[in-house]
Design a protein around this motif. Structure first.
Motif, PDB file in Angstrom:
ATOM      1  N   GLY A 150       0.814  -1.215   0.000  1.00  0.00           N
ATOM      2  CA  GLY A 150       0.000   0.000   0.000  1.00  0.00           C
ATOM      3  C   GLY A 150       0.843   1.259   0.000  1.00  0.00           C
ATOM      4  N   PRO A 151       0.191   2.427  -0.145  1.00  0.00           N
ATOM      5  CA  PRO A 151       0.932   3.682  -0.231  1.00  0.00           C
ATOM      6  C   PRO A 151       1.352   4.223   1.133  1.00  0.00           C
ATOM      7  N   THR A 152       0.881   3.607   2.207  1.00  0.00           N
ATOM      8  CA  THR A 152       1.092   4.215   3.527  1.00  0.00           C
ATOM      9  C   THR A 152       2.317   3.634   4.223  1.00  0.00           C
ATOM     10  N   LYS A 153       2.731   4.329   5.297  1.00  0.00           N
ATOM     11  CA  LYS A 153       4.005   4.043   5.961  1.00  0.00           C
ATOM     12  C   LYS A 153       4.127   2.634   6.527  1.00  0.00           C
ATOM     13  N   ASP A 154       2.976   2.012   6.869  1.00  0.00           N
ATOM     14  CA  ASP A 154       3.052   0.694   7.494  1.00  0.00           C
ATOM     15  C   ASP A 154       3.392  -0.409   6.493  1.00  0.00           C
ATOM     16  N   ASP A 155       3.412  -0.065   5.215  1.00  0.00           N
ATOM     17  CA  ASP A 155       3.664  -1.081   4.188  1.00  0.00           C
ATOM     18  C   ASP A 155       5.143  -1.125   3.812  1.00  0.00           C
ATOM     19  N   ILE A 156       5.823  -2.247   4.118  1.00  0.00           N
ATOM     20  CA  ILE A 156       7.280  -2.277   3.942  1.00  0.00           C
ATOM     21  C   ILE A 156       7.758  -3.407   3.031  1.00  0.00           C
ATOM     22  N   THR A 157       6.836  -4.126   2.406  1.00  0.00           N
ATOM     23  CA  THR A 157       7.235  -5.286   1.607  1.00  0.00           C
ATOM     24  C   THR A 157       8.246  -4.934   0.518  1.00  0.00           C
ATOM     25  N   LYS A 158       7.979  -3.836  -0.218  1.00  0.00           N
ATOM     26  CA  LYS A 158       8.827  -3.484  -1.360  1.00  0.00           C
ATOM     27  C   LYS A 158      10.249  -3.173  -0.905  1.00  0.00           C
ATOM     28  N   HIS A 159      10.361  -2.429   0.169  1.00  0.00           N
ATOM     29  CA  HIS A 159      11.696  -2.107   0.680  1.00  0.00           C
ATOM     30  C   HIS A 159      12.422  -3.354   1.176  1.00  0.00           C
ATOM     31  N   THR A 160      11.656  -4.260   1.795  1.00  0.00           N
ATOM     32  CA  THR A 160      12.289  -5.467   2.321  1.00  0.00           C
ATOM     33  C   THR A 160      12.731  -6.389   1.182  1.00  0.00           C
ATOM     34  N   LEU A 161      11.930  -6.450   0.124  1.00  0.00           N
ATOM     35  CA  LEU A 161      12.348  -7.227  -1.049  1.00  0.00           C
ATOM     36  C   LEU A 161      13.647  -6.660  -1.610  1.00  0.00           C
ATOM     37  N   CYS A 162      13.740  -5.333  -1.678  1.00  0.00           N
ATOM     38  CA  CYS A 162      14.963  -4.690  -2.152  1.00  0.00           C
ATOM     39  C   CYS A 162      16.159  -5.132  -1.315  1.00  0.00           C
ATOM     40  N   GLU A 163      15.962  -5.184  -0.022  1.00  0.00           N
ATOM     41  CA  GLU A 163      17.054  -5.594   0.857  1.00  0.00           C
ATOM     42  C   GLU A 163      17.433  -7.048   0.578  1.00  0.00           C
ATOM     43  N   TYR A 164      16.419  -7.903   0.445  1.00  0.00           N
ATOM     44  CA  TYR A 164      16.689  -9.323   0.223  1.00  0.00           C
ATOM     45  C   TYR A 164      17.399  -9.551  -1.116  1.00  0.00           C
ATOM     46  N   PHE A 165      17.042  -8.753  -2.118  1.00  0.00           N
ATOM     47  CA  PHE A 165      17.636  -8.927  -3.445  1.00  0.00           C
ATOM     48  C   PHE A 165      18.821  -7.992  -3.663  1.00  0.00           C
ATOM     49  N   ASP A 166      19.220  -7.264  -2.611  1.00  0.00           N
ATOM     50  CA  ASP A 166      20.313  -6.312  -2.707  1.00  0.00           C
ATOM     51  C   ASP A 166      20.079  -5.380  -3.904  1.00  0.00           C
ATOM     52  N   ASP A 167      18.970  -4.697  -3.888  1.00  0.00           N
ATOM     53  CA  ASP A 167      18.502  -3.920  -5.033  1.00  0.00           C
ATOM     54  C   ASP A 167      18.059  -2.531  -4.563  1.00  0.00           C
ATOM     55  N   THR A 168      17.761  -1.660  -5.516  1.00  0.00           N
ATOM     56  CA  THR A 168      17.236  -0.333  -5.167  1.00  0.00           C
ATOM     57  C   THR A 168      15.947  -0.076  -5.943  1.00  0.00           C
ATOM     58  N   LEU A 169      15.192   0.926  -5.492  1.00  0.00           N
ATOM     59  CA  LEU A 169      13.939   1.279  -6.149  1.00  0.00           C
ATOM     60  C   LEU A 169      14.163   2.368  -7.185  1.00  0.00           C
ATOM     61  N   VAL A 170      13.518   2.203  -8.346  1.00  0.00           N
ATOM     62  CA  VAL A 170      13.536   3.270  -9.358  1.00  0.00           C
ATOM     63  C   VAL A 170      12.113   3.510  -9.840  1.00  0.00           C
ATOM     64  N   GLN A 171      11.876   4.729 -10.306  1.00  0.00           N
ATOM     65  CA  GLN A 171      10.541   5.020 -10.802  1.00  0.00           C
ATOM     66  C   GLN A 171      10.314   4.348 -12.152  1.00  0.00           C
ATOM     67  N   ASN A 172       9.163   3.655 -12.266  1.00  0.00           N
ATOM     68  CA  ASN A 172       8.808   3.007 -13.517  1.00  0.00           C
ATOM     69  C   ASN A 172       7.760   3.871 -14.222  1.00  0.00           C
ATOM     70  N   LYS A 173       8.103   4.335 -15.445  1.00  0.00           N
ATOM     71  CA  LYS A 173       7.221   5.271 -16.163  1.00  0.00           C
ATOM     72  C   LYS A 173       5.856   4.671 -16.492  1.00  0.00           C
ATOM     73  N   ASP A 174       5.846   3.409 -16.911  1.00  0.00           N
ATOM     74  CA  ASP A 174       4.577   2.767 -17.260  1.00  0.00           C
ATOM     75  C   ASP A 174       3.651   2.690 -16.044  1.00  0.00           C
ATOM     76  N   VAL A 175       4.243   2.322 -14.921  1.00  0.00           N
ATOM     77  CA  VAL A 175       3.432   2.225 -13.704  1.00  0.00           C
ATOM     78  C   VAL A 175       2.895   3.608 -13.336  1.00  0.00           C
ATOM     79  N   LEU A 176       3.763   4.623 -13.438  1.00  0.00           N
ATOM     80  CA  LEU A 176       3.332   5.975 -13.088  1.00  0.00           C
ATOM     81  C   LEU A 176       2.175   6.443 -13.966  1.00  0.00           C
ATOM     82  N   SER A 177       2.280   6.212 -15.267  1.00  0.00           N
ATOM     83  CA  SER A 177       1.188   6.700 -16.125  1.00  0.00           C
ATOM     84  C   SER A 177      -0.083   5.872 -15.887  1.00  0.00           C
TER      85      SER A 177
END
Lengths: 415, 415
Positions: free
Chosen positions: A70-97
């Motif tokens: 979700g968009p709110t602060k209690d939702d941490i799955t995406k950040h935790t996946l990044c940690e597990y995969f040693d990855d970073t977040l980037v903005q995806n244009k298709d998702v944004l539009s």
């Protein structure tokens, strides 16, 4: 070919919501030959999520993760996946539009930065487009295991499973076949059935497993077979299922797991071009609601008089006031009158009526809690039967609804 | 003080049933200050059950296990517990006589050897009497962890949790306090709410966690605090909750997690001694059903006309045929007529009416799927509003039911 499901969210672990997503996902995976080895529910807790990801990675080829996107602060799955995969977040244009389009088209409040943040995805992820919401699905791979992260909102998750996840699993993995057949029975308990089919059960061939699933006056018998040859598994299951009919044929009402007794009644009435009405007292509209939950109910269901108050039985259903005084509102006579009058007033071929006491306190009658009468009116006759359904309000109602459908179905089959 | 829940049964892993037991258990444990760390669902598989028992033993002080205690061959929990505890099964006389009593009193089929086998229990187990069924609960201890095995049938499990398990945990373990407060809102989306309360959320004191739980037009905001001093936690949560009212007071309808909007309406009407009727088309009785699911509905709910067919709207609700022809059956005018007539015919103070198209195909109107009208009649006026509820049948119905309660509650508050 083995999968696991991980559901993430404090709301599950504190019991605020029931996890219905896992059952849906498990069922869909089973249909394509993927067994679910384990379902694990964990809190929105970074370290714990990392632990279960690691454990699942060692056991299973496919790991489906729901929740915490979700968009709110209690939702941490995406950040935790990044940690597990040693990855970073980037903005995806298709998702944004896509997010901007959803806000433009369907959502009355203006788009905010919080919503735009949902377009951030890990660089190593394949993005799965979520047609019904702003959080995209993510497909990531590590050490031979596919991790698929989906939103926890049921209809968004379901859309992604059907449109994106299943087709990709089918393309990527070789899978065995899993055949389930479920024999639906009513009117007899689990162990009484087990006694009647004991010899049959003991001689079941090896690939077949049997399970008993009792629920509110019904028992489902599930046969499962797993293997490489779909046709021979199906034949085997069908042969064994057929042997049940000489043993317990009188209590079997169907063979389709997804087909409820209501759906069966809907089909029967639609085929016969016959119609149904209900007059419900203590079931409070639940019979009508279960019938109308099935698309196409307008073909045969004309409506219901939910006559919860005694005066409504008199006014709307025309039940004789003296009849109620003489026999009490919870009586065979009143159930018969309700069924007969509902059929006549709503101009249908069949009618169901219920009157009873679901508790916790006595209503307008002296009958003890759990006493119910179910009336059935057919083109030929009208009758009512008395039942004692225990002392648990919700169960009294649901058992009575089930029993009403059971009585009705037997009558419809005569026409 | 940490607990885990293990649910056992193939039916969960193949998605045949939704595990609702875990949510109940988690909620009850939370109330007495026990956090649930993990919920794990596994198949009826000996080795896998042993693995998860071992893992849980290392992490948690209390492990509650449900399922796999039935009388039939597919149920292996008891044998597997014996293996894990290096124990054997012996017949328990009290359990046997309880089983015999249950059969004598409540069950129409005769008792069988299969039923009597349920009186076998591990020698190391404390037996927890199951008032509602034949499989007893078992309490066993190993290396500082309590393992509690319960039947999977929900109402049997619930009885054992309330009567046996919780009192024993309270006696045995020292627990912190966990305070939850849930603010119930309607009419605004998750991220719009997050924007409105951003400053408040950022300044929440450390012991408080916030979660957003959106569902079908409603969002629950859950505040959780955990610690030693119950009073100070409660004060802290109450102070923070109060600060929400100046920010989003117009969309808050309640503060009780277990109190649904329906229950709130039930209380309001009962207090005011006012009455309600419903006239339901596409909601098919669901409004009536949700109202009557709450004990005491007879105090204010007189009944419903479920007028699924157009002819039933005319015949039973007296909606003018010409009105339907002129405006279509899915229209503001028809919703108004349905609400007004239901109130009059059932002689109540308020009425709710619904007419709309829940799909999947168009009904007796040209309105697109998802178009609904909700009519409300009060002692002072009658009105209807149009809504567009998407294109998913089940969600259209449930969102409309929620919206109807929302509109009604606002009107009741004026009296």
């Amino acid at each position: 070919m083995q999968a696991e499901i991980i559901t993430i969210g404090d709301e599950i672990l504190i019991g605020q919501i029931v996890d219905s997503n896992s059952a849906f996902i498990a069922k869909e995976l089973n249909k394509i030959g993927v067994s679910v080895y384990q379902i694990t529910s964990v809190q929105d807790d970074r370290q714990h999520i990392l632990d279960v990801l690691r454990a699942a990675n060692q056991r299973s080829q496919v790991v489906i993760i729901t929740g915490g996107l979700g968009p709110t602060k209690d939702d941490i799955t995406k950040h935790t996946l990044c940690e597990y995969f040693d990855d970073t977040l980037v903005q995806n244009k298709d998702v944004l539009s896509h997010i901007e389009m959803l806000f433009d088209k369907y959502i009355s409040t203006p788009i905010s930065d919080l919503n735009r943040l949902q377009a951030l995805v890990p660089t190593k992820a394949d993005v799965l487009q979520n047609d019904f919401g702003t959080a995209p699905g993510l497909w990531m791979e590590k050490e031979g295991t596919s991790f698929i992260s989906l939103p926890g909102v049921p209809f968004e998750m379901k859309g992604l499973i059907s449109k994106e996840v299943l087709p990709r699993i089918i393309r990527k993995y070789k899978r065995p076949h899993i055949i389930h057949k479920t024999i639906m029975t009513y009117g007899l308990g689990e162990s009484a059935i087990a006694n009647s089919i004991e010899d049959w059960e003991n001689s079941l061939p090896a690939p077949i497993r049997l399970a008993y699933l009792p629920s509110l006056g019904r028992v489902r018998l599930r046969l499962t077979a797993k293997g490489e040859n779909k046709k021979s598994l199906q034949d085997l299951v069908n042969i064994e299922a057929k042997k049940l009919y000489p043993l317990i044929g009188d209590i079997i009402y169907g063979e389709e797991e997804d087909e409820s007794l209501e759906a069966l009644i809907a089909n029967l009435l639609t085929q016969k071009e016959m119609t149904l009405a209900t007059a419900e007292s203590f079931t409070g509209g639940k019979i009508a609601e279960q019938l109308t939950a099935i698309p196409g109910a307008s073909n045969y269901f004309k409506g219901s008089v939910v006559s919860y108050a005694t005066e409504t039985k008199i006014k709307l259903l025309g039940v004789d006031e003296d009849l109620i005084k003489t026999h009490s509102v919870v009586s065979e006579e009143v159930a018969v009158a309700m069924a007969r009058n509902a059929k006549q007033i709503l101009d249908t071929d069949f009618a169901i009526a219920t009157t009873g006491n679901a508790g916790p306190t006595k209503g307008d009658s002296e009958e003890p809690v759990g006493t119910v009468f179910i009336g059935i009116s057919t083109p030929e006759h009208t009758f009512a039967q008395k039942f004692t359904m225990g002392n648990h309000r919700e169960r009294i109602v649901q058992k009575s609804v089930n029993k009403a459908f059971e009585l009705l179905q037997k009558e419809i089959l005569k026409f």
